[in-house]
Each structure stands twice: as C-alpha cells, then as structure tokens.
Motif scaffolding. Structure first.
Motif, mmCIF file in Angstrom:
data_model
loop_
_atom_site.group_PDB
_atom_site.id
_atom_site.type_symbol
_atom_site.label_atom_id
_atom_site.label_comp_id
_atom_site.label_asym_id
_atom_site.label_seq_id
_atom_site.Cartn_x
_atom_site.Cartn_y
_atom_site.Cartn_z
ATOM 1 N N ILE A 169 27.859 17.014 11.705
ATOM 2 C CA ILE A 169 27.527 16.446 13.016
ATOM 3 C C ILE A 169 28.591 15.440 13.440
ATOM 4 C CG2 ILE A 169 25.898 15.016 14.290
ATOM 5 C CD1 ILE A 169 24.792 17.757 13.836
ATOM 6 N N ARG A 170 28.975 14.578 12.523
ATOM 7 C CA ARG A 170 29.951 13.534 12.821
ATOM 8 C C ARG A 170 31.303 14.137 13.207
ATOM 9 N NH1 ARG A 170 29.115 11.045 8.641
ATOM 10 N NH2 ARG A 170 30.858 11.706 7.332
ATOM 11 N N LEU A 171 31.748 15.165 12.507
ATOM 12 C CA LEU A 171 33.026 15.803 12.837
ATOM 13 C C LEU A 171 32.966 16.485 14.199
ATOM 14 C CD1 LEU A 171 33.984 17.336 9.352
ATOM 15 C CD2 LEU A 171 35.024 15.366 10.501
ATOM 16 N N ASN A 181 38.527 8.004 28.301
ATOM 17 C CA ASN A 181 38.569 7.325 29.602
ATOM 18 C C ASN A 181 37.753 6.040 29.616
ATOM 19 O OD1 ASN A 181 35.999 8.309 29.510
ATOM 20 N ND2 ASN A 181 36.188 9.673 31.300
ATOM 21 N N GLY A 182 37.208 5.657 28.483
ATOM 22 C CA GLY A 182 36.476 4.400 28.392
ATOM 23 C C GLY A 182 35.045 4.462 28.868
ATOM 24 N N SER A 183 34.565 5.621 29.298
ATOM 25 C CA SER A 183 33.187 5.738 29.766
ATOM 26 C C SER A 183 32.242 5.859 28.575
ATOM 27 C CB SER A 183 33.032 6.955 30.682
ATOM 28 O OG SER A 183 33.322 8.148 29.961
ATOM 29 N N ILE A 184 30.984 5.556 28.795
ATOM 30 C CA ILE A 184 29.979 5.679 27.747
ATOM 31 C C ILE A 184 29.516 7.134 27.699
ATOM 32 C CG2 ILE A 184 27.699 4.913 26.965
ATOM 33 C CD1 ILE A 184 28.221 2.288 28.453
ATOM 34 N N PRO A 185 29.635 7.819 26.561
ATOM 35 C CA PRO A 185 29.411 9.269 26.521
ATOM 36 C C PRO A 185 27.959 9.694 26.347
ATOM 37 C CG PRO A 185 30.180 8.532 24.389
ATOM 38 C CD PRO A 185 30.177 7.310 25.282
ATOM 39 N N TYR A 186 27.036 8.731 26.292
ATOM 40 C CA TYR A 186 25.632 9.069 26.050
ATOM 41 C C TYR A 186 24.731 8.292 27.014
ATOM 42 C CZ TYR A 186 26.710 4.930 23.234
ATOM 43 O OH TYR A 186 27.201 3.719 22.801
ATOM 44 N N LYS A 187 23.485 8.717 27.107
ATOM 45 C CA LYS A 187 22.504 7.957 27.878
ATOM 46 C C LYS A 187 22.206 6.654 27.142
ATOM 47 C CE LYS A 187 20.461 12.105 29.898
ATOM 48 N NZ LYS A 187 19.259 12.972 30.009
ATOM 49 N N TYR A 188 21.906 5.613 27.893
ATOM 50 C CA TYR A 188 21.775 4.310 27.256
ATOM 51 C C TYR A 188 20.888 3.386 28.090
ATOM 52 C CZ TYR A 188 25.167 2.894 30.809
ATOM 53 O OH TYR A 188 25.806 2.646 32.011
ATOM 54 N N TYR A 189 20.529 2.268 27.474
ATOM 55 C CA TYR A 189 19.914 1.174 28.213
ATOM 56 C C TYR A 189 20.624 -0.117 27.826
ATOM 57 C CZ TYR A 189 17.069 -0.232 24.104
ATOM 58 O OH TYR A 189 16.640 -0.658 22.871
ATOM 59 N N TYR A 191 20.371 -4.096 26.913
ATOM 60 C CA TYR A 191 19.502 -5.186 26.459
ATOM 61 C C TYR A 191 20.387 -6.410 26.272
ATOM 62 C CZ TYR A 191 15.980 -7.822 23.905
ATOM 63 O OH TYR A 191 15.073 -8.778 23.509
ATOM 64 N N GLU A 192 20.179 -7.384 27.153
ATOM 65 C CA GLU A 192 21.050 -8.552 27.175
ATOM 66 C C GLU A 192 22.498 -8.081 27.281
ATOM 67 O OE1 GLU A 192 19.847 -10.909 23.785
ATOM 68 O OE2 GLU A 192 18.009 -11.573 24.796
ATOM 69 N N ASN A 193 23.326 -8.303 26.247
ATOM 70 C CA ASN A 193 24.727 -7.875 26.334
ATOM 71 C C ASN A 193 25.024 -6.598 25.545
ATOM 72 O OD1 ASN A 193 25.495 -10.116 27.929
ATOM 73 N ND2 ASN A 193 25.616 -11.403 26.086
ATOM 74 N N ASP A 194 23.970 -5.941 25.061
ATOM 75 C CA ASP A 194 24.150 -4.742 24.233
ATOM 76 C C ASP A 194 23.935 -3.472 25.043
ATOM 77 O OD1 ASP A 194 24.659 -6.203 21.917
ATOM 78 O OD2 ASP A 194 22.516 -6.401 21.469
ATOM 79 N N THR A 195 24.808 -2.494 24.807
ATOM 80 C CA THR A 195 24.622 -1.149 25.337
ATOM 81 C C THR A 195 24.027 -0.300 24.220
ATOM 82 O OG1 THR A 195 26.521 -1.375 26.818
ATOM 83 C CG2 THR A 195 25.771 0.864 26.330
ATOM 84 N N VAL A 196 22.796 0.135 24.407
ATOM 85 C CA VAL A 196 22.038 0.781 23.327
ATOM 86 C C VAL A 196 21.892 2.274 23.620
ATOM 87 C CG1 VAL A 196 19.920 0.737 21.969
ATOM 88 C CG2 VAL A 196 20.756 -1.373 23.069
ATOM 89 N N PRO A 197 22.379 3.156 22.739
ATOM 90 C CA PRO A 197 22.237 4.598 22.979
ATOM 91 C C PRO A 197 20.784 5.039 22.931
ATOM 92 C CG PRO A 197 23.064 4.192 20.766
ATOM 93 C CD PRO A 197 23.069 2.876 21.468
ATOM 94 N N ILE A 198 20.447 6.008 23.745
ATOM 95 C CA ILE A 198 19.111 6.592 23.729
ATOM 96 C C ILE A 198 19.151 7.848 22.868
ATOM 97 C CG2 ILE A 198 17.380 7.758 25.139
ATOM 98 C CD1 ILE A 198 18.013 5.747 27.314
ATOM 99 N N PHE A 199 18.290 7.899 21.874
ATOM 100 C CA PHE A 199 18.257 9.008 20.935
ATOM 101 C C PHE A 199 17.195 10.023 21.349
ATOM 102 C CE2 PHE A 199 19.625 5.230 18.600
ATOM 103 C CZ PHE A 199 20.813 5.667 18.047
ATOM 104 N N LEU A 249 19.753 12.665 17.624
ATOM 105 C CA LEU A 249 21.109 12.277 18.021
ATOM 106 C C LEU A 249 21.055 11.451 19.298
ATOM 107 C CD1 LEU A 249 23.357 15.474 17.731
ATOM 108 C CD2 LEU A 249 23.353 13.483 16.234
ATOM 109 N N PRO A 250 22.111 10.680 19.567
ATOM 110 C CA PRO A 250 22.244 10.120 20.916
ATOM 111 C C PRO A 250 22.267 11.262 21.940
ATOM 112 C CG PRO A 250 23.808 9.095 19.423
ATOM 113 C CD PRO A 250 23.210 10.251 18.679
ATOM 114 N N ASP A 251 21.726 11.012 23.109
ATOM 115 C CA ASP A 251 21.635 12.058 24.134
ATOM 116 C C ASP A 251 22.938 12.108 24.933
ATOM 117 O OD1 ASP A 251 20.971 13.854 26.099
ATOM 118 O OD2 ASP A 251 18.959 13.044 26.399
ATOM 119 N N TYR A 252 23.764 13.122 24.640
ATOM 120 C CA TYR A 252 25.056 13.297 25.314
ATOM 121 C C TYR A 252 24.948 14.193 26.545
ATOM 122 C CZ TYR A 252 26.927 11.542 20.875
ATOM 123 O OH TYR A 252 27.196 10.783 19.758
#
Length: 260
Positions: A169-171, A181-189, A191-199, A249-252
């Motif tokens: 999976i990791r590979l 391109n610096g974008s976040i590749p997964y859905k997220y929320y 929380y304060e200063n954290d970007t948390v992936p949605i699994f 997995l994180p939702d890509y």
C-alpha cells in the motif's frame, strides 16, 4: 514455528479489558471469554450470532495462535469445553446498536451495555472534527487489514503478511499520489492548526471493483492510485487465497471541496 500475533491482536485485547468497569464480572470466565468475543467483533465487525460461530472462531484462533499464555489456557481448558457442552442451553440476546448478552440460564456470561460497542469502521463521523489524537487512536484499531476466505471466514496470517500488505500500500501511495504541487491529496478536516486526513474503510472482493465498505458505493475515480491499488489487491488476494479484504486508508477520492 510460533506465529506472532502482534499485528492483528495486540490492538484488540484492550477493547473490553480497558473498559472493564462497564461489564459484569460475576462469572468465572472473565476476562478471557470477553477477549475472544471482542476479537470476534474486531474481525467481523459484529458479534457472534450463535454459540457455534463463537466455538468455530475460538478453535481457529487456538489452532493458529498457539502461544502459551493465560488467555489460551483458559479458553482451551475451561471456556471451549463449557461452550461445547452447553451450546444448546446458552442464549444470545442482541438489540442492534444497544446491547449484546450471552446467558447460560440465570448466569450472565458476556454483557455489552448500551453505548458501549467496540470500534466500528462506520463510526468515523463521531471523530471527524474532534481532537486528532482521538481520531488517530480510532484509526490505529482499524488499520490492520481483515482478510476473508471464500466461505466468508476470517483468515489469520503471520505478521510478515500484514507487513507486506502495508508495504505494498505504501509503495503504491508513494508512486501514484502526486504531492508535487503542494496540494493536500486526501479529504481532510482542520482542527486548530492541524490538517487531519479523513480515513475510509475500503472493501475489495477478488476480481471486482473497489468499494467503500460502509456505503457500499463503488469508488469511481480517475486517479491512477486507485487503478494500481486494485492491481496490487488482486495480486495479494491471489497469492494468499483470500476472497475479500477490508482495510482503511485516507480518502484520496477527491472532489471539488475536500475539506469537511
């Protein structure tokens, strides 16, 4: 050769034991009957429907993981013979999403009270938007893949197989998830200063399209990640003779608005 249990079962033993104050402890089988029932739930995401199901699961558990410890000894010497002898006299009462009780006439063998159900892969809505540590703790209990045979029974593997799965999976992520391109590749929320992936819990059935386990919706994506993920999963199932795999997995699968 002794088979290690670290990957699948070390994350399960605390499911009931860490919350013992909520459970009735007036029977001689505590805590080991609770442990095997909790392990059943963590493998199938439901409690056993019958004593026969629990006996079958327990026998497979003991055969596969022959570690010499107190849980195994009590299961083998006391609990399994008792279940076999009294299986027609043991009743199971289940009110979905509320309680689960196993009784032997007037004796309560296992009791799960309202509001105390083990972790389910479809309960992430309770954690999204909350503290990241709680959400990551939830994910940690569900990250290990569950593999099932053609007759829908769990398959236990040595740790090496689970490690190979995570490595594959990791590979695939490293090769096909574009972060250049610096974008976040997964859905997220946020929380304060954290970007948390949605699994999300995913379901793969051999030779069929990948689906979301909880909604049963097919994953429709142009991302090369999911295409190649299915290739990896098909090879893994063929090699290890599994019909189905559940894994988180994180939702890509991105849309126009990926922040929740």
């Amino acid at each position: 050769m002794r088979r290690k249990t670290t990957f699948l079962f070390s994350i399960l033993l605390c499911t009931f034991l860490c919350n013992a104050q909520y459970l009735k402890r007036d029977n001689m089988f505590y805590p080991h009957l609770d442990v095997i029932v909790a392990n059943y739930h963590n493998c199938y995401f439901k409690f056993p429907d019958s004593v026969e199901d629990l006996i079958r699961f327990t026998e497979y558990f003991l055969k596969t993981y022959s570690n010499d410890n107190a849980t195994k000894s009590n299961l083998e010497i006391n609990i399994l013979p008792y279940l076999k002898k009294n299986k027609k006299r043991i009743s199971i009462e289940e009110e979905k999403e509320y309680t689960y009780t196993m009784r032997m006439e007037g004796d309560t063998l296992v009791y799960v009270p309202p509001g105390f159900w083990p972790f389910s892969p479809c309960e992430n809505s309770f954690f999204i938007g909350e503290r990241p540590n709680d959400y990551y703790h939830y994910y940690e209990k569900l990250r290990v893949p569950r593999c099932y045979s053609s007759n829908n029974r769990i398959i236990f593997f040595p740790d090496k197989v689970y490690q190979d799965f995570e490595k594959g999976i990791r590979l695939t992520q490293q090769k096909y998830i574009d972060i250049s391109n610096g974008s976040i590749p997964y859905k997220y929320y946020i929380y304060e200063n954290d970007t948390v992936p949605i699994f999300s819990m995913l379901e793969y059935n051999f030779g069929k399209p990948l689906r979301y386990y909880c909604s049963d919706e097919r994953i429709v994506s142009q991302s090369p990640f999911y295409v190649n993920l299915e290739v990896f999963l098909k090879k893994f199932c063929k090699k290890h003779q599994c019909k189905q795999i559940l894994f988180m997995l994180p939702d890509y699968n991105l849309s126009d608005n990926n922040q929740l």
